[in-house]
Design a protein around this motif. Structure first.
Motif, short mmCIF file in Angstrom:
data_model
loop_
_atom_site.label_atom_id
_atom_site.label_comp_id
_atom_site.label_asym_id
_atom_site.label_seq_id
_atom_site.Cartn_x
_atom_site.Cartn_y
_atom_site.Cartn_z
N SER A 326 16.79 -2.34 5.71
CA SER A 326 17.77 -3.28 6.26
C SER A 326 19.11 -2.57 6.43
N ALA A 327 19.76 -2.84 7.54
CA ALA A 327 20.99 -2.11 7.86
C ALA A 327 21.88 -2.95 8.74
N GLY A 328 22.22 -4.14 8.26
CA GLY A 328 23.07 -4.97 9.09
C GLY A 328 23.24 -6.36 8.53
N LEU A 329 23.56 -7.27 9.41
CA LEU A 329 23.90 -8.63 9.03
C LEU A 329 22.67 -9.45 8.67
N HIS A 330 22.60 -9.88 7.41
CA HIS A 330 21.63 -10.89 7.01
C HIS A 330 22.24 -12.24 7.38
N HIS A 331 21.85 -12.73 8.52
CA HIS A 331 22.54 -13.81 9.20
C HIS A 331 22.63 -15.06 8.34
N GLY A 332 21.51 -15.50 7.78
CA GLY A 332 21.49 -16.74 7.03
C GLY A 332 22.22 -16.66 5.71
N ALA A 333 22.40 -15.45 5.18
CA ALA A 333 23.11 -15.28 3.91
C ALA A 333 24.56 -14.88 4.11
N ALA A 334 24.97 -14.64 5.36
CA ALA A 334 26.35 -14.27 5.71
C ALA A 334 26.81 -13.04 4.93
N ARG A 335 26.00 -11.98 4.94
CA ARG A 335 26.37 -10.76 4.25
C ARG A 335 25.67 -9.58 4.92
N ILE A 336 26.22 -8.39 4.71
CA ILE A 336 25.60 -7.16 5.18
C ILE A 336 24.69 -6.64 4.07
N GLU A 337 23.43 -6.37 4.41
CA GLU A 337 22.50 -5.81 3.44
C GLU A 337 22.12 -4.40 3.88
N LEU A 338 22.17 -3.47 2.93
CA LEU A 338 21.90 -2.06 3.21
C LEU A 338 20.73 -1.61 2.36
N GLY A 339 19.64 -1.21 3.03
CA GLY A 339 18.44 -0.77 2.34
C GLY A 339 18.58 0.63 1.76
N ASN A 340 17.54 1.05 1.07
CA ASN A 340 17.53 2.34 0.40
C ASN A 340 16.18 3.01 0.67
N LYS A 341 16.20 4.06 1.48
CA LYS A 341 14.96 4.73 1.89
C LYS A 341 14.27 5.45 0.73
N GLU A 342 14.96 5.63 -0.40
CA GLU A 342 14.41 6.39 -1.52
C GLU A 342 13.77 5.51 -2.58
N LEU A 343 13.65 4.22 -2.33
CA LEU A 343 13.09 3.32 -3.34
C LEU A 343 11.64 3.67 -3.66
N GLY A 344 11.30 3.62 -4.94
CA GLY A 344 9.92 3.77 -5.37
C GLY A 344 9.32 2.42 -5.70
N ALA A 345 8.07 2.42 -6.08
CA ALA A 345 7.38 1.17 -6.41
C ALA A 345 7.80 0.67 -7.78
N GLU A 346 7.92 -0.64 -7.90
CA GLU A 346 8.17 -1.26 -9.20
C GLU A 346 6.90 -1.26 -10.04
N ARG A 347 7.08 -1.12 -11.35
CA ARG A 347 5.94 -1.18 -12.26
C ARG A 347 6.34 -2.03 -13.45
N SER A 348 5.56 -3.06 -13.77
CA SER A 348 5.93 -3.96 -14.84
C SER A 348 4.84 -4.02 -15.91
N TYR A 349 5.29 -4.28 -17.15
CA TYR A 349 4.42 -4.50 -18.30
C TYR A 349 4.91 -5.77 -18.98
N SER A 350 4.06 -6.77 -19.04
CA SER A 350 4.53 -8.08 -19.51
C SER A 350 3.64 -8.63 -20.62
N LEU A 351 4.29 -9.43 -21.45
CA LEU A 351 3.62 -10.13 -22.54
C LEU A 351 4.09 -11.58 -22.50
N ASN A 352 3.13 -12.51 -22.44
CA ASN A 352 3.45 -13.93 -22.29
C ASN A 352 2.69 -14.73 -23.35
N PHE A 353 3.44 -15.51 -24.14
CA PHE A 353 2.83 -16.35 -25.17
C PHE A 353 3.17 -17.81 -24.88
N GLU A 354 2.17 -18.67 -24.93
CA GLU A 354 2.37 -20.10 -24.70
C GLU A 354 1.60 -20.90 -25.74
#
Length: 560
Positions: A326-354
């Motif tokens: 992304s490199a410009g106006l996010h019209h509906g949010a009224a802001r400029i958003e700038l992407g990052n070409k170097e982003l890697g994948a997210e990795r998560s480890y979660s524990l959920n107790f109910e």
């Protein structure tokens, strides 16, 4: 899949009834705040000579004007939408299929005061307690505005054999978005014409019970094509994306124990044509992501009315195209958003107790505790303001860090008698940036709510009568980064209290049922702003909104 690192909510329409005849309902609603009216009609029919065959059609229209905050109208905040859908279904015990099509057509106004022309205008808009752009009520939608059409076609087949039940689902979506900026001379043309086409395919087998083990194995595939017209302003460049996955989910139950395990492999590809340089020459970028994810869950019933579950999972998420480019106006949010070409994948480890506890018919409790480590967590961070030919806007940059999220969701319900009950709910979240040993930005604030509901039938003519009051308190978000003042302005808004109320009845005129309800959101017309609202920099949240709803069902099906 890779886009569901936090889980998903799956909503499926009810299957078409196999009983011959017609059924459906009419829904009408009126909203006081923006004087919006909504009408929706759905009907289905099953053929008497062939009860396996049926169809359903639905249509909705809504139109709303300028909405109101306490003391002011919000300029250019109207909405107009019409949509329809149709389904043809053929179902037998061992095989069948369904074809579904829907189309949404929406016109949206964007608050005019959020699209500013210079730094002074932006700062005045942020610092003013009232909207700088004044308005009276109107249904007109002017620039800045959006027009979005979304078409969906879905085809499903199922059949069983000695292995189990096979399911095949193909889906096609076409989303066409037009964004109309504020311009000196309005020639009627949109400044962005963005088309996203998506093809999805899923084949899975729900295998037969194997010594107490139930589950399914499947494959997923996806292909996307995103494009915009020559001469449009750039926001997300042209790209193609493809992905595939294999997954296995198994469940085993014995006595009081239930165990569930899942394993999944995903691959995702991006090919992006990004305009760069003074001549905006396309530069091609290629991305490949692949990984394995899995879950293991255990549930145990200590007794009939008390159970607990523990889920451990690891998951991953490939960056989205907008996060990369992304490199410009996010019209509906009224802001400029700038992407990052170097982003890697997210990795998560979660524990959920109910744990769920219901010792008697009067009291029930549901407590959820969770902890999630996310490596390469992708988030938006506010940056410097930027002047463009489209106006003067705040900027937000996509960044990455290692995060740790810990939280709890609590729910307690007490039935004082057969007519009256109260419910207490709360949620809290502690989100840390592990790299900086600091709080993460833009995280939801703690909240608590208390509701009371009284319900009683009044004879055969008036059924399901109820009165409900709900009080909510949202705390000020004070868990913010130490450098917050240097990257964002203003600080998170103050805590706020809201009171909602609703009442309804189900009555009959002859044999015809009618469901009638009235509700009031923000009953006290409280003035407040929410930390995660993208327009909190400019305007308050909507004021009091009284909603009247009428639902008229009809059923001419053969129930013999």
């Amino acid at each position: 899949g890779t886009d569901a690192i936090g889980g998903v909510v799956l909503v499926e329409p009810a299957p078409i009834s196999s009983k011959p005849g017609w059924a459906g309902e009419l829904n009408l609603a009126g909203f006081s705040n923006n004087r919006m009216g909504v009408a929706s009609f759905v009907a289905e029919h099953t053929f008497k000579k062939n009860p396996s065959l049926g169809f359903r059609f639905q249509g909705t229209y809504r139109k709303g004007g300028t909405y109101r905050i306490p003391g002011n109208w919000i300029a250019n905040s109207g909405v107009a939408e019409n949509n329809f859908s149709g389904t043809v279904s053929y179902r037998t015990l061992h095989y069948g299929g369904e074809v579904f099509y829907s189309r949404f057509d929406t016109h949206l106004g964007i608050y005019r005061g959020a699209h500013t022309g210079n730094k002074a205008d932006l700062m005045n808009a942020i610092n003013s307690d009232v909207p700088l752009v004044q308005s009276d009520f109107t249904y007109a939608i002017n620039r800045p505005r959006q027009h979005v059409t979304h078409n969906l076609l879905k085809v499903k087949f199922y059949a069983d054999n000695r292995l189990g039940m096979w399911n095949l689902i193909y889906g096609y979506q076409k989303n066409f978005r037009q964004e109309y900026d504020v311009v000196r001379v309005d020639k009627g043309n949109a400044q962005l014409n963005l088309t996203l086409q998506t093809h999805t395919l899923n084949l899975n087998l729900e295998h037969r019970n194997l010594k107490g083990i139930k589950g399914e194995v499947g494959v997923d595939a996806i292909f996307q094509d995103n494009s915009f017209q020559d001469g449009d302003r750039l926001f997300i460049p042209t790209y193609q994306s493809a992905g595939g996955s294999l997954y296995l989910i198994e469940r085993y139950t014995k006595n009081r124990w239930t165990a569930e395990a899942g394993l999944r492999y995903d691959y995702r590809f991006y090919g992006v044509y990004n305009p760069e340089g003074s001549n905006q020459q396309n530069v091609y970028y290629k991305y490949d992501y692949h990984n394995v994810s899995g879950t293991l869950g255990l549930r145990y019933k200590l007794e009939e009315k008390w159970q607990w579950s523990l889920t451990m999972a690891n998951a991953w998420r490939a960056p989205q195209a907008n996060e990369l480019f992304s490199a410009g106006l996010h019209h509906g949010a009224a802001r400029i958003e700038l992407g990052n070409k170097e982003l890697g994948a997210e990795r998560s480890y979660s524990l959920n107790f109910e744990t769920k506890y219901e010792p008697n018919h009067k009291f029930s409790a549901d407590i959820v505790l969770y902890s999630q480590l996310i490596n390469n967590y992708i988030y938006l961070e506010p940056g410097a303001d930027l002047l463009t030919i489209r106006g003067y806007f705040k900027t937000f940059n996509y960044k990455q860090t290692n995060a740790w999220l810990n939280g709890a969701d609590l729910s307690f319900v007490y039935h004082w008698n057969e007519h009256f009950q109260t419910a207490l709910k709360g949620a809290t979240l502690f989100a840390r940036d592990r790299n900086k040993n600091d709080w993460l930005i833009l995280m939801p604030a703690d909240r608590i709510s208390l509701s009371g509901k009284y319900s009683k039938d009044l004879g055969k003519r008036f059924l399901e009568n109820f009165l409900e009051i709900n009080a909510r308190y949202v705390f000020e978000q004070k868990r913010i980064p130490a450098n917050f003042d240097s990257i964002d302005y203003p600080r998170p808004p103050a805590a706020y209290f809201l009171l909602d109320a609703s009442a309804g009845t189900h009555f009959k005129i002859g044999r015809q049922s009618i469901h009638l309800s009235i509700s009031a959101a923000n009953l006290l017309n409280q003035r407040y702003r929410d930390y995660l609202d993208v327009f909190r920099y400019f305007i308050d949240q909507p004021g009091r909104n009284i909603v009247l709803r009428i639902r008229v069902p009809f059923d001419f099906k053969n129930h013999n």
